[in-house]
Design an enzyme around this catalytic site. Structure first.
Site, short mmCIF file in Angstrom:
data_model
loop_
_atom_site.label_atom_id
_atom_site.label_comp_id
_atom_site.label_asym_id
_atom_site.label_seq_id
_atom_site.Cartn_x
_atom_site.Cartn_y
_atom_site.Cartn_z
N CYS A 29 1.25 -1.33 -0.24
CA CYS A 29 -0.49 -0.22 0.15
C CYS A 29 0.86 1.26 -0.31
CB CYS A 29 -0.76 0.09 1.10
SG CYS A 29 -2.36 -1.28 1.18
N GLU B 51 4.22 1.17 2.35
CA GLU B 51 5.29 0.79 2.78
C GLU B 51 6.44 0.95 2.14
OE1 GLU B 51 2.39 -2.66 2.31
OE2 GLU B 51 2.36 -0.24 1.78
#
Length: 800
Positions: free
Chosen positions: A444, A446
């Site tokens: 997402c 990270e």
């Protein structure tokens, strides 16, 4: 999947791609593929107990790749599937051995289903369950994790990624474009030959790890050779001259990769894809294997062949469009239970970084970067997830072109701050040379170092529910159990400071239990579930002789993803201001209102919901409380060391877990009703951000995002607000301003509320509607009603 309109099937720059896209969209249905599970079971029955665990995993992978079905779609330029055909998802019984009830649930559920045939069910019942039921990691975890862990888990205080999926993240750097698997074998053999059994007491363990790595390299070579042979066998009987020619060309590609380093653009794409399939068949990683800086990896091949005339830009585009279809054909493997609730999507979170900084610190934008934007725009597929990295050095035209795609309203690309990524990774102890070469965003939002780091997601933390436990003296009304600490009657607390101290104590307890569970689970993976293929392609596993899951990577990080920051902030503001400062209500009245879901407490609801400072409005009163919460999360989570030597890091993202976490909660002191989703990432509570997008980014930037592993910020605009060149200019200025304040990430939904409501009421009329959920996009029709409502109710921003 099977009721998509003609508009979508016609996407693609050539007839070939349109044909392949039509097959992917209209002729494929998500289903379970039992082949991997059966082959894995055969290998384990043959070798388990006779060889070391790393060698067992290597032999099992080789058995799978030697015997699995190969699939070549007519007209395809890129080959390789995780299952036996497109949209067929393998299962991983060594991680989660599905019950027959699970299989029925996968088959019958309305959303994110996987068809299970009677034959599949029979195989599960007669072959898989008898062998794996008591061996599976999830089964063993349920036995080993302590009672207090299970109580908090069942109450929805946190989730656990690694019950049904293996450790990620798994991102490619440049090595697979410079070496083939025969070269990796040479590296492995050299390390085995150098082992010193006199002075290195771990030499035997290293040898076993390296032997497992050698076996998976042999398996990858065999995989390519089998595809070359199948292409030639098909060509031998093909009557269509053009397809016969293309099959022989495909065979020639597979003669080279993955055994040898790629020499051409097409070979480079196929090399990545073979590796992607290998990694995701070896282990059900969370997240799946991402390409990283794909534009920079492909650029040398592209430039060389464009200059020589061996490749045209249109041909390169067609190859990339085929790659996009291959991504689309690989749904995330089936999930059940809470794991499904935290990630209810077919998307497997492959994330392509485009336009990132080069190793020398200059802008990485190239013609391949623009080509990827064009492919992303044309294909409009959920997978792969695509982002652009924006730095101070990024050409303004590149940002504007990316925004033109984003403005079309389907949530891609997302926008990441290159400078922030560098600073975050430096803060976490990475070397600058490694960061510039491979610093990326994946999954997402990270942050990590591609090809050199194991940065593992361990689960989501329900931060506002920690406060709910304080309100209820540690008792959870969802599970009807005492799960937390009894810190006394909150009605007796005489100051806000006493409330916050109780929140911090409860938070520390919950995090302590969560981290203790993480350590148990990590040790299990270290000892029982090596991933030799992923180790081969991750520095420094070969040179250390240590597996990726055991700390062999150059860098190791463990993430806990915090959810509901806006809800906890606004709830604390409601208590602090209304109870202890303005004294407009007593704590007893506020808690009674929460218990009643504010039914009959209209005046209190109006005060806490409409007349109390809220995060997201550049209001220091609320925003400073948000900073206090973030500091407490850092104090309780960050810096903890794990069994394999990883460092624990805070990050802020939800996937779909903000919906689940809201469902297990009572009403909150800020006026959020019971069972309503929490806000996503660090986005404000729905409707709380009333001063426009500039105020939102000013609030969000007060969080020290450079100490995190990523922080997700969603913004929603109506199409009219971002129309024309002025609209692009406004969006560009918003991103540049936020990134200048060290914001990590921003993404957009560009759609109006009325359209979403119509889509909810008449789903068949909006089958192509894609929206940004959290760190990924999905079809609106694939979302549960609660998540649809959450997206509908996000604030529609406007530029002043």
């Amino acid at each position: 999947m099977s009721h998509l309109t003609l508009e979508k099937t016609r996407r693609g720059s050539t007839e070939r791609i349109q044909h392949l896209r039509e097959i992917s969209d209209n002729q494929c249905e998500p289903c379970v593929s039992m082949e991997r599970a059966v082959l894995l079971t055969e290998a384990y029955k043959k070798y388990e107990g006779k060889v070391s665990t790393p060698v067992l995993r290597g032999l099992a992978f080789k058995h799978i790749m030697e015997n699995r079905t190969l699939y070549i779609e007519r007209g395809g330029l890129v080959v390789g599937e995780k299952g036996h055909k497109p949209w067929a998802a393998p299962t991983f019984p060594e991680l989660c051995c599905h019950s027959l009830e699970d299989m029925d649930n996968m088959n019958n559920r309305e959303k994110v289903f996987f068809r299970v045939s009677e034959e599949d069910r029979k195989i599960q019942e007669e072959v898989i369950i008898p062998y794996w039921k008591d061996r599976a990691m999830m089964t063993r975890m349920e036995r080993l994790l302590p009672d207090e862990w299970h109580k908090l888990f069942n109450a929805g205080l946190y989730t656990e990624f690694l019950m049904q999926r293996g450790p990620g993240h798994t991102v490619a750097d440049g090595k697979i474009y410079q070496k083939g698997y025969s070269d990796f074998i040479k590296d492995i053999e050299a390390m085995i030959a150098s082992l010193d059994y006199n002075n290195d007491l771990e030499a035997l363990n290293k040898k076993e790890e390296l032997e497992g790595m050698k076996l998976v390299c042999e398996a990858m070579i065999l995989f390519g050779e089998r595809y070359a042979k199948q292409a030639r066998d098909l060509a031998a009987v093909e009557t269509d001259a053009q397809w016969k020619k293309e099959l022989l060309e495909l065979a020639e590609v597979c003669d080279v990769v993955p055994k040898h380093a790629p020499k051409t653009f097409r070979q480079a794409v196929q090399m990545y894809w073979f590796t992607h399939i290998g990694v995701t068949v070896e282990m059900n990683n969370w997240d799946a294997y991402s390409p990283g800086k794909l534009d920079q990896h492909l650029e040398p091949f592209y430039n060389r062949e464009i200059e020589s005339g061996e490749l045209t830009r249109d041909e390169a585009r067609e190859i990339l469009e085929n790659l996009w279809i291959q991504f689309n054909n690989q749904p995330a493997p089936p999930k059940v239970g809470i794991t499904l609730k935290e990630s209810a999507t077919y998307t497997d979170f492959c994330n392509i970084n485009t336009g990132a900084l080069r190793p020398d610190g200059t802008s990485g934008v190239s013609d391949v970067s623009y080509l990827i934007l064009e492919v992303m725009d044309e294909m409009k597929l959920l997978q792969p997830s695509s982002n652009v990295q924006i730095s101070k050095k990024s050409p303004e035209n590149f940002l504007r072109e990316a925004l033109k795609v984003s403005r079309k309203g389907w949530g891609q690309p997302a926008f990441y701050n290159s400078e922030a990524i560098v600073q975050e990774l430096l803060f976490l102890g990475k070397e600058m040379d490694d960061i510039r070469e491979s610093g990326i965003a994946s999954g997402c939002v990270e942050t990590g170092v591609a090809g050199k780091e194991a940065y593992v997601l361990t689960g989501y933390l329900n931060v506002p529910k920690v406060l709910e436990l304080v309100q209820n003296r540690g008792f959870d009304t969802y599970s009807n159990e005492q799960v937390g600490l009894d810190l006394g009657d909150p009605r007796s607390f005489t100051s806000y400071e006493e409330w916050y101290e109780a929140f911090f104590k409860q938070l520390t307890y919950v995090v302590d239990v969560k981290v203790a569970g993480n350590n148990i689970i990590e040790r299990m993976y270290m000892e029982s579930m090596p991933v030799p293929l992923l180790s081969v392609i991750t520095d420094d596993c070969i040179s250390a002789g240590v597996d990726y899951n055991a700390g062999g990577a150059r860098y190791n990080t463990s993430y806990i993803q915090c959810v509901g920051v806006a809800t906890i902030t606004d709830s604390l503001a409601a208590i602090k201001k209304n109870v202890f400062e303005d004294k407009t209500m007593t704590i007893d009245e506020l808690l009674a209102a929460c218990k009643a879901d504010f039914e009959g407490y209209d005046e209190i609801f109006d005060l806490v919901h409409n007349k109390t400072p809220k995060y997201g409005n550049d209001d220091d009163y609320a925003d400073h409380l948000m900073v206090d919460v973030a500091d407490s999360l850092q104090a309780t989570i960050a810096g903890r060391t794990t069994p394999k030597g990883a460092t624990t890091v805070v990050e802020f993202l939800p996937t779909t877990c903000h919906v689940y976490f809201g469902q297990v909660m009572e009403a909150s002191p800020n006026g959020r009703h019971a069972h309503i989703p929490l806000p996503d990432g660090i986005s404000p509570e729905k409707g709380a951000d009333r001063n426009g997008p500039t105020a939102v980014i000013k609030s969000a930037a007060k969080l020290d995002q450079l100490k995190t592993g990523g922080a997700l910020l969603n913004q929603k605009f109506t199409p009219s607000v971002v129309a024309g060149e002025d609209g692009i200019t406004h969006m560009s200025s918003l991103i540049r301003s936020y990134f200048a304040m060290d914001g990590h990430h921003m993404q957009f939904n560009v759609i109006d509320r009325a359209t979403l409501i119509k889509a909810q009421e008449n789903p068949k009329d909006y089958e192509n509607l894609i929206v940004r959920v959290a760190g990924y996009s999905d079809y609106f029709n694939n979302l549960d009603r609660a998540l649809q409502d959450e997206i509908i109710n996000r604030t529609e921003q406007a530029f002043a």
